[in-house]
Write a protein that holds these residues in place. Structure first.
Motif, PDB file in Angstrom:
ATOM      1  N   ARG A  95       0.856  -1.190   0.000  1.00  0.00           N
ATOM      2  CA  ARG A  95       0.000   0.000   0.000  1.00  0.00           C
ATOM      3  C   ARG A  95       0.894   1.243   0.000  1.00  0.00           C
ATOM      4  O   ARG A  95       1.963   1.256   0.636  1.00  0.00           O
ATOM      5  N   LEU A  96       0.454   2.269  -0.686  1.00  0.00           N
ATOM      6  CA  LEU A  96       1.087   3.590  -0.612  1.00  0.00           C
ATOM      7  C   LEU A  96       0.233   4.456   0.300  1.00  0.00           C
ATOM      8  O   LEU A  96      -0.946   4.692   0.009  1.00  0.00           O
ATOM      9  N   THR A  97       0.824   4.913   1.405  1.00  0.00           N
ATOM     10  CA  THR A  97       0.070   5.795   2.304  1.00  0.00           C
ATOM     11  C   THR A  97       0.385   7.245   1.961  1.00  0.00           C
ATOM     12  O   THR A  97       1.505   7.588   1.569  1.00  0.00           O
ATOM     13  N   ASN A 104      -7.698  14.162   3.836  1.00  0.00           N
ATOM     14  CA  ASN A 104      -8.140  12.778   3.670  1.00  0.00           C
ATOM     15  C   ASN A 104      -6.937  11.855   3.498  1.00  0.00           C
ATOM     16  O   ASN A 104      -6.501  11.610   2.367  1.00  0.00           O
ATOM     17  N   PRO A 105      -6.365  11.354   4.589  1.00  0.00           N
ATOM     18  CA  PRO A 105      -5.245  10.411   4.440  1.00  0.00           C
ATOM     19  C   PRO A 105      -5.655   9.233   3.561  1.00  0.00           C
ATOM     20  O   PRO A 105      -6.795   8.755   3.627  1.00  0.00           O
ATOM     21  N   LEU A 106      -4.700   8.783   2.749  1.00  0.00           N
ATOM     22  CA  LEU A 106      -4.993   7.732   1.775  1.00  0.00           C
ATOM     23  C   LEU A 106      -4.138   6.494   2.043  1.00  0.00           C
ATOM     24  O   LEU A 106      -3.025   6.587   2.572  1.00  0.00           O
ATOM     25  N   ALA A 111      -3.238  -1.753  -7.477  1.00  0.00           N
ATOM     26  CA  ALA A 111      -4.342  -1.830  -8.438  1.00  0.00           C
ATOM     27  C   ALA A 111      -5.083  -0.494  -8.518  1.00  0.00           C
ATOM     28  O   ALA A 111      -5.500  -0.060  -9.605  1.00  0.00           O
ATOM     29  N   GLN A 112      -5.260   0.162  -7.378  1.00  0.00           N
ATOM     30  CA  GLN A 112      -5.938   1.462  -7.392  1.00  0.00           C
ATOM     31  C   GLN A 112      -5.110   2.505  -8.137  1.00  0.00           C
ATOM     32  O   GLN A 112      -5.653   3.320  -8.892  1.00  0.00           O
ATOM     33  N   LEU A 113      -3.804   2.490  -7.924  1.00  0.00           N
ATOM     34  CA  LEU A 113      -2.951   3.445  -8.645  1.00  0.00           C
ATOM     35  C   LEU A 113      -2.973   3.173 -10.144  1.00  0.00           C
ATOM     36  O   LEU A 113      -3.009   4.102 -10.952  1.00  0.00           O
ATOM     37  N   ARG A 114      -2.968   1.906 -10.512  1.00  0.00           N
ATOM     38  CA  ARG A 114      -2.983   1.567 -11.945  1.00  0.00           C
ATOM     39  C   ARG A 114      -4.325   1.908 -12.587  1.00  0.00           C
ATOM     40  O   ARG A 114      -4.402   2.070 -13.808  1.00  0.00           O
ATOM     41  N   ALA A 115      -5.380   1.999 -11.781  1.00  0.00           N
ATOM     42  CA  ALA A 115      -6.701   2.324 -12.321  1.00  0.00           C
ATOM     43  C   ALA A 115      -6.900   3.824 -12.520  1.00  0.00           C
ATOM     44  O   ALA A 115      -7.863   4.238 -13.179  1.00  0.00           O
ATOM     45  N   MET A 116      -6.005   4.628 -11.952  1.00  0.00           N
ATOM     46  CA  MET A 116      -6.147   6.080 -12.091  1.00  0.00           C
ATOM     47  C   MET A 116      -5.727   6.511 -13.500  1.00  0.00           C
ATOM     48  O   MET A 116      -4.942   5.823 -14.168  1.00  0.00           O
ATOM     49  N   PRO A 117      -6.249   7.647 -13.969  1.00  0.00           N
ATOM     50  CA  PRO A 117      -5.766   8.187 -15.246  1.00  0.00           C
ATOM     51  C   PRO A 117      -4.245   8.313 -15.216  1.00  0.00           C
ATOM     52  O   PRO A 117      -3.686   8.800 -14.234  1.00  0.00           O
ATOM     53  N   ALA A 118      -3.613   7.859 -16.274  1.00  0.00           N
ATOM     54  CA  ALA A 118      -2.149   7.782 -16.264  1.00  0.00           C
ATOM     55  C   ALA A 118      -1.546   8.650 -17.363  1.00  0.00           C
ATOM     56  O   ALA A 118      -2.185   8.931 -18.381  1.00  0.00           O
ATOM     57  N   ARG A 119      -0.317   9.038 -17.131  1.00  0.00           N
ATOM     58  CA  ARG A 119       0.446   9.761 -18.142  1.00  0.00           C
ATOM     59  C   ARG A 119       1.624   8.888 -18.549  1.00  0.00           C
ATOM     60  O   ARG A 119       2.302   8.307 -17.700  1.00  0.00           O
ATOM     61  N   ALA A 143       0.027  14.990  -8.836  1.00  0.00           N
ATOM     62  CA  ALA A 143      -0.988  16.009  -8.523  1.00  0.00           C
ATOM     63  C   ALA A 143      -2.352  15.370  -8.284  1.00  0.00           C
ATOM     64  O   ALA A 143      -3.106  15.811  -7.397  1.00  0.00           O
ATOM     65  N   SER A 144      -2.685  14.346  -9.053  1.00  0.00           N
ATOM     66  CA  SER A 144      -3.989  13.698  -8.892  1.00  0.00           C
ATOM     67  C   SER A 144      -4.117  13.057  -7.519  1.00  0.00           C
ATOM     68  O   SER A 144      -5.172  13.129  -6.879  1.00  0.00           O
ATOM     69  N   VAL A 145      -3.050  12.423  -7.069  1.00  0.00           N
ATOM     70  CA  VAL A 145      -3.064  11.786  -5.746  1.00  0.00           C
ATOM     71  C   VAL A 145      -3.168  12.848  -4.650  1.00  0.00           C
ATOM     72  O   VAL A 145      -3.932  12.699  -3.695  1.00  0.00           O
ATOM     73  N   LEU A 146      -2.398  13.913  -4.807  1.00  0.00           N
ATOM     74  CA  LEU A 146      -2.417  14.969  -3.786  1.00  0.00           C
ATOM     75  C   LEU A 146      -3.778  15.656  -3.726  1.00  0.00           C
ATOM     76  O   LEU A 146      -4.267  15.995  -2.637  1.00  0.00           O
ATOM     77  N   MET A 147      -4.399  15.855  -4.864  1.00  0.00           N
ATOM     78  CA  MET A 147      -5.721  16.492  -4.856  1.00  0.00           C
ATOM     79  C   MET A 147      -6.761  15.572  -4.219  1.00  0.00           C
ATOM     80  O   MET A 147      -7.680  16.036  -3.536  1.00  0.00           O
TER      81      MET A 147
END
Length: 261
Positions: A95-97, A104-106, A111-119, A143-147
């Motif tokens: 897990r990446l915390t 909102n701590p994450l 799998a969740q990171l790979r499902a995000m829009p990617a560059r 930026a997407s993770v931080l937002m």
């Protein structure tokens, strides 16, 4: 006044130093003369990048430009039991915390990171040792993770905590090198469009040598800023609570914090 890029300055400095460019970050850490040359570029390169524009992009290349061999550098594989257990499970339990000054701590799975829009970007990795290689990197923008975490207004830096250390190797800092690798960047680079959390390299999942399961790509800075084996992201207002307070593993051993190219 002519501002010289970090890449150019290192090249000039290397020539002036009569072949001081050495075999690795390991040796650079013990060479005061070359370290001073590299440090002298910090203010110039940071000023140039900020003057040129906070969103100015690092050059991107085509697949035809990709290097046939991309050197594995730094840690080849973390040896601690926790990382080895994650590797044995193909990182299904990794897990990446994301903590610190966030609303909102994450805790994100691979799998969740790979499902995000990617560059996807094909860029050149420039190592302070003097070598470069071009590779393709894919992953969500930081930026997407931080937002998603929702940063507080006091946030100034992003700290990346990693799974690897150098196990006390003398060439990598001696007894101090039992400390875990870490790095940090400011908000300008954190929200730069090419700053991504890479899950893939050259179209395949990251290899262990290149930082599996996740590494930072901050394309406008030198290679040691691209932390491998990411485990946690901390949003903070000061770097004082990490290592010796200089903002990174190598920075604590004399490297510049801002390693802009």
């Amino acid at each position: 006044m002519i501002l010289m890029s970090r890449r150019r300055l290192i090249g000039v400095g290397g020539a002036a130093a009569g072949g001081l460019l050495l075999a690795g970050c390991d040796n650079l850490a013990s060479d005061d003369k070359l370290a001073r040359i590299v440090r002298s570029a910090e203010d110039a390169s940071r000023g140039f990048q900020r003057f040129a524009g906070r969103d100015a992009l690092a050059r991107e290349f085509s697949r035809a430009d990709m290097s046939p061999v991309f050197k594995v550098n730094g840690t080849r594989e973390p040896v601690d039991a926790d990382y080895q257990a994650l590797k044995a499970g193909n990182f299904a339990d990794w897990r990446l915390t994301v903590n610190g000054l966030v609303a909102n701590p994450l805790s994100l799975s691979l799998a969740q990171l790979r499902a995000m829009p990617a560059r996807t970007q094909i860029t050149r990795h420039d190592c302070v040792e003097g070598w470069s290689a071009i590779g393709e990197w894919t992953g969500p923008q930081l930026a997407s993770v931080l937002m998603a975490a929702g940063m507080q207004t006091r946030a100034r830096y992003i700290v990346f905590r990693c799974a690897d250390d150098y196990g006390g190797e003398v060439s990598k800092g001696g007894p101090q090198s039992t400390a875990r690798y870490y790095e940090s960047i400011d908000m300008i680079d954190a929200f730069h469009p090419q700053t991504i959390l890479a899950t893939m390299m050259n179209g395949a999942p990251l290899s262990i040598g290149h930082g599996a399961p996740l590494r930072l790509r901050v394309e406008r800075q030198l290679g040691y800023k691209h932390a491998k084996y990411l485990m946690a992201i901390d949003v903070v207002d000061s770097l004082a609570g990490y290592g010796s307070g200089h903002g990174g593993y190598w920075e604590d051993r004399g490297y510049e914090w801002y390693a802009g190219i």
